[in-house]
Design a protein around this motif. Structure first.
Motif, PDB file in Angstrom:
ATOM      1  N   ILE A 116       0.845  -1.193   0.000  1.00 57.20           N
ATOM      2  CA  ILE A 116       0.000   0.000   0.000  1.00 57.20           C
ATOM      3  C   ILE A 116       0.882   1.245   0.000  1.00 57.20           C
ATOM      4  N   ILE A 117       1.899   1.217   0.869  1.00 59.60           N
ATOM      5  CA  ILE A 117       2.777   2.383   0.948  1.00 59.60           C
ATOM      6  C   ILE A 117       3.544   2.565  -0.356  1.00 59.60           C
ATOM      7  N   GLU A 118       3.951   1.424  -0.918  1.00 60.38           N
ATOM      8  CA  GLU A 118       4.740   1.492  -2.154  1.00 60.38           C
ATOM      9  C   GLU A 118       3.920   2.056  -3.305  1.00 60.38           C
ATOM     10  N   SER A 119       2.650   1.658  -3.376  1.00 61.04           N
ATOM     11  CA  SER A 119       1.865   2.080  -4.543  1.00 61.04           C
ATOM     12  C   SER A 119       1.304   3.482  -4.369  1.00 61.04           C
ATOM     13  N   THR A 120       1.084   3.921  -3.120  1.00 62.02           N
ATOM     14  CA  THR A 120       0.522   5.260  -2.967  1.00 62.02           C
ATOM     15  C   THR A 120       1.557   6.271  -2.517  1.00 62.02           C
ATOM     16  N   GLY A 121       2.641   5.783  -1.898  1.00 66.25           N
ATOM     17  CA  GLY A 121       3.632   6.708  -1.368  1.00 66.25           C
ATOM     18  C   GLY A 121       3.164   7.382  -0.100  1.00 66.25           C
ATOM     19  N   LYS A 122       2.120   6.854   0.522  1.00 66.51           N
ATOM     20  CA  LYS A 122       1.594   7.477   1.729  1.00 66.51           C
ATOM     21  C   LYS A 122       1.638   6.491   2.881  1.00 66.51           C
ATOM     22  N   ARG A 123       2.024   6.994   4.053  1.00 63.94           N
ATOM     23  CA  ARG A 123       2.127   6.121   5.209  1.00 63.94           C
ATOM     24  C   ARG A 123       1.037   6.401   6.226  1.00 63.94           C
ATOM     25  N   ARG A 124       0.493   7.630   6.203  1.00 63.07           N
ATOM     26  CA  ARG A 124      -0.461   7.997   7.249  1.00 63.07           C
ATOM     27  C   ARG A 124      -1.818   7.358   6.975  1.00 63.07           C
ATOM     28  N   ILE A 125      -2.429   6.904   8.058  1.00 60.16           N
ATOM     29  CA  ILE A 125      -3.684   6.188   7.888  1.00 60.16           C
ATOM     30  C   ILE A 125      -4.751   7.104   7.306  1.00 60.16           C
ATOM     31  N   ARG A 126      -4.758   8.363   7.728  1.00 60.13           N
ATOM     32  CA  ARG A 126      -5.798   9.275   7.285  1.00 60.13           C
ATOM     33  C   ARG A 126      -5.722   9.533   5.783  1.00 60.13           C
ATOM     34  N   GLU A 127      -4.465   9.503   5.267  1.00 58.49           N
ATOM     35  CA  GLU A 127      -4.289   9.850   3.849  1.00 58.49           C
ATOM     36  C   GLU A 127      -4.648   8.705   2.910  1.00 58.49           C
ATOM     37  N   LEU A 128      -4.916   7.524   3.489  1.00 58.28           N
ATOM     38  CA  LEU A 128      -5.143   6.363   2.627  1.00 58.28           C
ATOM     39  C   LEU A 128      -6.556   6.332   2.080  1.00 58.28           C
ATOM     40  N   LYS A 129      -7.355   7.310   2.419  1.00 59.41           N
ATOM     41  CA  LYS A 129      -8.734   7.350   1.933  1.00 59.41           C
ATOM     42  C   LYS A 129      -8.766   7.395   0.427  1.00 59.41           C
ATOM     43  N   GLY A 130      -9.800   6.788  -0.127  1.00 56.50           N
ATOM     44  CA  GLY A 130      -9.956   6.934  -1.559  1.00 56.50           C
ATOM     45  C   GLY A 130      -9.864   5.621  -2.274  1.00 56.50           C
ATOM     46  N   ASN A 131     -10.944   5.208  -2.893  1.00 60.11           N
ATOM     47  CA  ASN A 131     -10.962   3.975  -3.653  1.00 60.11           C
ATOM     48  C   ASN A 131     -10.153   4.179  -4.923  1.00 60.11           C
ATOM     49  N   GLY A 132      -9.435   3.172  -5.306  1.00 59.01           N
ATOM     50  CA  GLY A 132      -8.788   3.278  -6.597  1.00 59.01           C
ATOM     51  C   GLY A 132      -7.338   3.683  -6.524  1.00 59.01           C
ATOM     52  N   ILE A 133      -6.917   4.290  -5.410  1.00 60.62           N
ATOM     53  CA  ILE A 133      -5.500   4.626  -5.298  1.00 60.62           C
ATOM     54  C   ILE A 133      -4.716   3.357  -5.032  1.00 60.62           C
ATOM     55  N   VAL A 134      -5.244   2.588  -4.100  1.00 61.05           N
ATOM     56  CA  VAL A 134      -4.558   1.362  -3.711  1.00 61.05           C
ATOM     57  C   VAL A 134      -5.120   0.225  -4.546  1.00 61.05           C
ATOM     58  N   PRO A 135      -4.235  -0.623  -5.111  1.00 61.04           N
ATOM     59  CA  PRO A 135      -4.722  -1.781  -5.844  1.00 61.04           C
ATOM     60  C   PRO A 135      -5.596  -2.664  -4.939  1.00 61.04           C
ATOM     61  N   PHE A 136      -6.452  -3.464  -5.564  1.00 60.02           N
ATOM     62  CA  PHE A 136      -7.437  -4.178  -4.773  1.00 60.02           C
ATOM     63  C   PHE A 136      -6.825  -5.233  -3.862  1.00 60.02           C
ATOM     64  N   PHE A 137      -5.872  -6.025  -4.405  1.00 59.25           N
ATOM     65  CA  PHE A 137      -5.400  -7.179  -3.641  1.00 59.25           C
ATOM     66  C   PHE A 137      -4.745  -6.819  -2.308  1.00 59.25           C
ATOM     67  N   PRO A 138      -3.866  -5.809  -2.254  1.00 55.58           N
ATOM     68  CA  PRO A 138      -3.327  -5.445  -0.941  1.00 55.58           C
ATOM     69  C   PRO A 138      -4.410  -5.002   0.028  1.00 55.58           C
ATOM     70  N   ARG A 139      -5.428  -4.281  -0.481  1.00 57.14           N
ATOM     71  CA  ARG A 139      -6.498  -3.846   0.409  1.00 57.14           C
ATOM     72  C   ARG A 139      -7.229  -5.050   0.969  1.00 57.14           C
ATOM     73  N   PHE A 140      -7.555  -5.986   0.046  1.00 57.36           N
ATOM     74  CA  PHE A 140      -8.286  -7.176   0.456  1.00 57.36           C
ATOM     75  C   PHE A 140      -7.478  -7.987   1.468  1.00 57.36           C
ATOM     76  N   SER A 141      -6.178  -8.149   1.188  1.00 57.54           N
ATOM     77  CA  SER A 141      -5.372  -8.974   2.091  1.00 57.54           C
ATOM     78  C   SER A 141      -5.177  -8.257   3.421  1.00 57.54           C
ATOM     79  N   PHE A 142      -5.144  -6.931   3.402  1.00 52.91           N
ATOM     80  CA  PHE A 142      -5.065  -6.223   4.679  1.00 52.91           C
ATOM     81  C   PHE A 142      -6.329  -6.478   5.491  1.00 52.91           C
ATOM     82  N   LEU A 143      -7.454  -6.470   4.804  1.00 56.23           N
ATOM     83  CA  LEU A 143      -8.720  -6.763   5.488  1.00 56.23           C
ATOM     84  C   LEU A 143      -8.683  -8.165   6.094  1.00 56.23           C
TER      85      LEU A 143
END
Lengths: 146, 481
Positions: free
Chosen positions: B344-371
């Motif tokens: 997630i950090i690699e693909s968005t360049g963001k580390r803060r939890i608040r900044e991770l908002k937004g569908n489509g920035i993060v590829p689906f699989f890392p999001r799913f596996s994080f869940l």
């Protein structure tokens, strides 16, 4: 950058260097029958290089004993050590199992593998100590240059 | 077959130096593949030992043909096999994950780390244990350094605290040697009760030294400072190794020394139980307020290590089973969480939890596996975290320690709060970000396989808990025969 010591220091260091190397190999080779051993001998070996470095200045020493050569020497020291260990397995004994004749107690060629292993530990430690010193001096020179 | 224990330790060590030799030449780019090969071979050798170990056998190996009290011995039993399996899997996946991003010396250090880990769990010699522990720690200190400048500070902090820990441990080992005159663990197990009768204070001192040093190394409550720093700033594969494997070394040494060898009249159960409890409460509470994704995962590690200690501290067979199973599960889950956080950090360049908002920035699989990882670590039924938490909770109830059981459940909910906060952000649609077209850098498929393996593992061991319990049965039998 010029960093040269006085003539006295350089002359003494140059005369001392071979004696130190000889002493290092004495410590390594007699390691199994008297105080000393691979690590201690290796440290003396490394410090002999450090003495030369401090008295002759970095350029001349790093030209003779290149960083990359020392790194290769260090890796070869470990690899041969582990290789001798594996040789023990290949010859039907355990890892590092002795396959050389044991010899007479108190003589230099005795105690089987220990002499050989000490030699390679000495190589590795000597090269390693010099490499650490090179790295520290490089850091120091960079800090001074800035 | 009889040489396998030493080959598992010595092959990575041999390859480590071969790679450092290779990295000086033009064949630099093959370092990673060679490391993969050697870790793979080592892991396969570990797996080959499996059937014999799980049948209850112990495989001993004496180095240089010297018998037990004289020479250094290796012993693979249930406990060391379990740990070695975890290490092998995590190191293998980390090497695969870092194939594209790193080169040269990095792999050589990872291999030294791997050799050190296996050495620690296999050795039967106390001093040798210290040496391997130091080997693995030193390579871990260096590996923490990443391109971020702050990681240097984290590495130095880890170095200082880690050296303090190993120095205290060495002091303890020295005192033991002065008292007993041997380093061999089997001989020590016979000697310690004898010495205990005449010099109980000395043994207590050694025990205290060991406990403090192990506490630092496994990141328990007052000595945890290095954990969030090092875990959050290290490269992703190293975070996985630190959390999944290096923290576990402390717990392994604790179990090995205090529960299988030095059984004295002083019972450590209460201490361990409450220490674990404080760590769990503290880690959980601090994880709640973290803003950085990887820092939060690091505090969650402190929380989970506390939970593992609680299971050990309960002092029952069930508790130990739960603990060891949780140790195994935590390695799988935290591995997948750190891998997905890294992606997630690699693909968005963001580390803060608040900044991770937004569908489509993060590829689906890392999001799913994080869940999935979050659900597993919270303890939602079909996943493996549930099984081990359930076992520890049941052990607490059976022991009559209802407060502990309640606290474990409450901190399950706290974990849910801080993990689901991230999940919510990951899956939410932020209106501001949608207008902003962001090109997320693509992630090579090979990284997905690492994540997939760990996720699959946590699903399999959640659905078939008997398989996992079969893995740890021999380890538990060692402590509660």
């Amino acid at each position: 950058m010029r960093r040269q010591e006085t003539k006295i220091v350089r002359n003494v260091a140059r005369k001392l260097f071979p004696v130190l190397v000889l002493f290092a190999f004495y410590l390594i080779i007699y390691g199994h029958i008297s105080p000393g051993g691979g690590f201690q001998g290796g440290v003396v070996l490394g410090s002999s290089l450090i003495l030369l470095y401090l008295s002759e200045g970095p350029e001349r020493v790093e030209k003779k004993f290149k960083n990359s050569q020392l790194a290769i020497l260090e890796a070869i020291g470990v690899l041969t050590f582990v290789g001798i260990g594996f040789l023990g397995i290949i010859l039907g004994k355990h890892f590092l199992g002795n396959f050389l004749p044991i010899g007479r107690v108190g003589m230099v060629p005795s105690a089987g593998l220990v002499l050989l292993l000490n030699l390679f530990i000495g190589t590795k430690v000597g090269a390693g100590i010099s490499l650490i010193f090179y790295a520290l001096m490089k850091f120091d020179r960079r800090a001074q240059g800035e | 077959m009889s040489n396998f224990p030493i080959l598992i330790v010595a092959l990575p060590l041999c390859f480590a130096f071969f790679i450092s030799l290779l990295s000086l030449t033009k064949l630099n780019r093959f370092c990673g593949h060679l490391a993969l090969l050697s870790v793979g071979v080592s892991f396969v050798l570990t797996l080959c030992l499996g059937p014999r170990i799980l049948a209850g056998e112990k495989i001993a190996y004496s180095l240089g043909n010297w018998p037990a009290p004289l020479g250094i011995n290796l012993l693979v039993d249930g406990l060391s096999y379990l740990l070695s399996l975890i290490f092998g899997l995590l190191v293998l996946l980390s090497v695969i994950y870092s194939l594209e991003d790193h080169k040269g010396k990095y792999f050589s250090l990872v291999l030294i780390l791997y050799a050190g880990m296996n050495g620690v769990v296999f050795t039967r010699d106390l001093f040798n244990l210290y040496v391997f522990w130091e080997i693995l720690s030193i390579s871990a200190y260096i590996l923490v350094v990443s391109p971020q400048p702050a990681s240097l500070r984290a590495s130095l902090l880890y170095l200082f605290l880690g050296s303090l820990a190993t120095a205290l441990f060495l002091l303890g080992v020295g005192i033991i040697y002065a008292l007993a005159g041997t380093f061999d663990m089997d001989a020590l197990a016979r000697e310690i009760p004898v010495i205990w009768r005449t010099q109980p204070l000395a043994i207590l001192l050694v025990g205290a030294l060991f406990l403090v040093s192990l506490g630092i190394k496994s990141g328990l409550f007052p000595m945890y400072v290095w954990v969030p720093e090092a875990h959050s700033l290290a490269p992703t594969p190293i975070s996985v190794l630190l959390s999944g494997a290096v923290l576990k070394i402390g717990i392994y040494i604790f179990i090995r020394l205090f529960l299988t060898l030095f059984r004295t009249e002083v019972s450590l159960e209460g201490l361990i139980l409450y220490w674990g409890l404080i760590s769990m409460v503290f880690g959980g509470c601090l994880a709640l307020v973290q803003e950085d994704l990887k820092r939060m995962l690091a505090y969650s590690s402190i929380n989970q290590v506390g939970l593992i200690l609680i299971g050990i501290g309960l002092g029952t067979k069930l508790g130990m089973e739960g603990s060891l199973y949780h140790l195994f599960n935590h390695a799988l889950i935290k591995g997948s969480l750190f891998f997905s956080a890294g992606m997630i950090i690699e693909s968005t360049g963001k580390r803060r939890i608040r900044e991770l908002k937004g569908n489509g920035i993060v590829p689906f699989f890392p999001r799913f596996s994080f869940l999935m990882g979050a659900l597993a670590i919270i303890g939602v039924p079909p996943l493996n975290g549930f099984i081990s938490k359930w076992l520890i909770c049941r052990a607490a109830v059976e022991r009559g320690n209802l407060i502990v059981a309640a606290l474990i459940l409450i901190f399950g909910i706290v974990a849910a709060v801080y993990y689901l906060k991230v999940v919510q952000n990951l899956f939410s649609v932020a209106k501001m970000c949608q207008t902003e077209k962001r090109q997320s850098s693509s992630i090579p498929w090979i990284k997905y396989t690492c994540l997939g393996t760990l996720l699959g593992g946590s699903l399999v061991f959640g659905l078939l808990p008997s398989q996992g319990l079969y893995l740890i049965r021999e380890a538990v039998a060692l402590i509660f025969p």
